[in-house]
Design an enzyme around this catalytic site. Structure first.
Site, short mmCIF file in Angstrom:
data_model
loop_
_atom_site.label_atom_id
_atom_site.label_comp_id
_atom_site.label_asym_id
_atom_site.label_seq_id
_atom_site.Cartn_x
_atom_site.Cartn_y
_atom_site.Cartn_z
N GLY A 46 0.87 -1.17 0.00
CA GLY A 46 0.00 0.00 0.00
C GLY A 46 0.90 1.22 0.00
NE ARG A 88 5.43 -3.41 -4.81
CZ ARG A 88 4.10 -3.47 -4.63
NH1 ARG A 88 3.59 -3.23 -3.44
NH2 ARG A 88 3.29 -3.76 -5.64
CG ASP A 236 0.09 2.23 -5.89
OD1 ASP A 236 -1.08 1.83 -6.10
OD2 ASP A 236 0.83 1.76 -5.01
CG ASN A 246 -5.07 2.24 -7.42
OD1 ASN A 246 -4.32 2.23 -6.44
ND2 ASN A 246 -6.27 1.70 -7.37
#
Ligand code: MRU
Length: 352
Positions: A46, A88, A236, A246
């Protein structure tokens, strides 16, 4: 209350989200590398929570320092920052939080290592606390936009497991429920890693919110049946023109919502808006491993030799977005002007 991570006197305790909903396994570590690994394998996930965890991981690296030599200290911490930055690529909150810790480092004058350590811990705690406050602000702005009572559809997980507080999109859903303005929420299971089925369904159940789980491909059919009043998702990374990256599947939801004339809302803190990305084309999209598609929780479901394409995120063009709900207020098209009015990306360029 759900606490996905917690600073405990020099160590970080976090919930391994890959084990949910059937096992609540906590891991406690004083190593930044363990946190980096946890982010990579989505034990911590998240966008806002990844940023918070990374900030704490830099604080952990600070706690491990013994040298007083300015050069060595800066070198070690910058290696940790690089490691975390490589976990990430899409959620910009990660890079935003790392920048805040880098600033703490560069402002440190080399007085004492204890002082630096305290500053890094303090900054991580501030990022954590501010995110909880941003969730509350987003919820207050968001709930006013929704029709009342509303039946909503959401995607992925944007709740306590993804943030420092009650969540972004999930925060709005929770607030609507508390105010008696929500009739129902439909949750996309969110293939392939099932954040909706495993995490959002678990959170909604804990909050006693009436929720129904659907497979991702049911969403358009529900809209056609007029069972959805609004779609609400997280983000995101948001570009300055309002394009939104996202979880994969978000774009398909936005296309369906547009076709059916249903409002499509994105909820995110300003730390998710990338002042350097002019449009969605500038947003790097993470690709995940093939086995996440050919296997479900270690059980093979497809021929192992089949080709696989597995982007973790997609980009929804701004034309399909009714509003972006931030902690500073609600932005609408044209987003670049709207963001400017909310002082997003204007005075804070080097924060992003
Ligand atoms: O791959 P994940 O589980 O980290 O993806 C999460 C999402 O896409 C969320 O919608 C986004 O990060 C917002 S969380 C408030």
């Amino acid at each position: 209350v759900i606490v996905p991570l917690e600073w405990r006197n020099g160590s970080l305790r976090f919930l391994d989200q890959t084990k949910l909903p059937f096992e609540e396994l906590y891991i406690e570590t004083d190593e930044a590398g363990v946190v980096a690994e946890a982010i990579k394998r989505l034990a911590i996930r998240g966008a806002p929570l990844i940023g918070i965890a990374a900030a704490y991981a830099v604080a952990l690296a600070g706690c491990a320092l013994q040298e007083d030599d300015l050069g060595i200290v800066r070198e070690r911490l910058s290696r940790t920052v690089d490691l975390l930055a490589s976990t990430r690529p899409t959620a910009v909150n990660l890079f935003w939080a790392l920048k805040r810790q880098q600033r703490v480092c560069s402002e440190w004058q080399g007085n004492s290592i204890d002082d630096l350590r305290e500053r890094l811990i303090g900054e991580a705690r501030a990022i954590h606390r501010e995110d909880a406050e941003m969730c509350e602000a987003i919820s207050s702005f968001g709930v006013k936009l929704l029709p009342s009572p509303a039946s909503l559809l959401t995607h992925c997980n944007t709740g306590s497991l993804a943030t420092g507080g009650r969540g972004t999109a999930a925060g709005i859903i929770t607030k609507a429920w508390e105010l008696g303005r929500l009739t129902h929420v439909y949750i996309d299971e969110t293939r392939p890693l099932l954040q909706g089925a495993r995490l959002t369904a678990w959170e909604m159940k804990k909050r006693n919110i009436p929720a129904t789980l659907i497979v991702d491909s049911t969403a358009a059919f529900l809209m056609q049946q007029r069972k959805i009043d609004a779609v609400i998702v997280g983000a995101d990374r948001i570009a300055m023109n309002g394009d939104v990256a996202n979880k994969i599947g978000t774009y398909a939801l936005a296309v369906s919502a547009h076709y059916h004339g249903i409002p499509f809302y994105v909820a995110a803190p300003v730390s998710t808006i990338d002042a350097r990305a002019e449009s969605g084309r500038a947003i790097p999209i993470e690709e995940r491993s093939r086995t996440e598609v050919t296997e479900v929780q270690d059980r093979k479901i497809a021929m192992p030799e089949i080709g696989v394409y597995s982007p973790a995120f997609d980009v929804t063009p701004n034309q399909l977005i009714s509003a972006v709900i931030t902690d500073r207020g609600v932005a609408r098209s044209p987003f670049s002007e709207s963001f400017q009015r909310l002082h997003i990306g204007v005075t804070r360029v080097d924060e992003n």
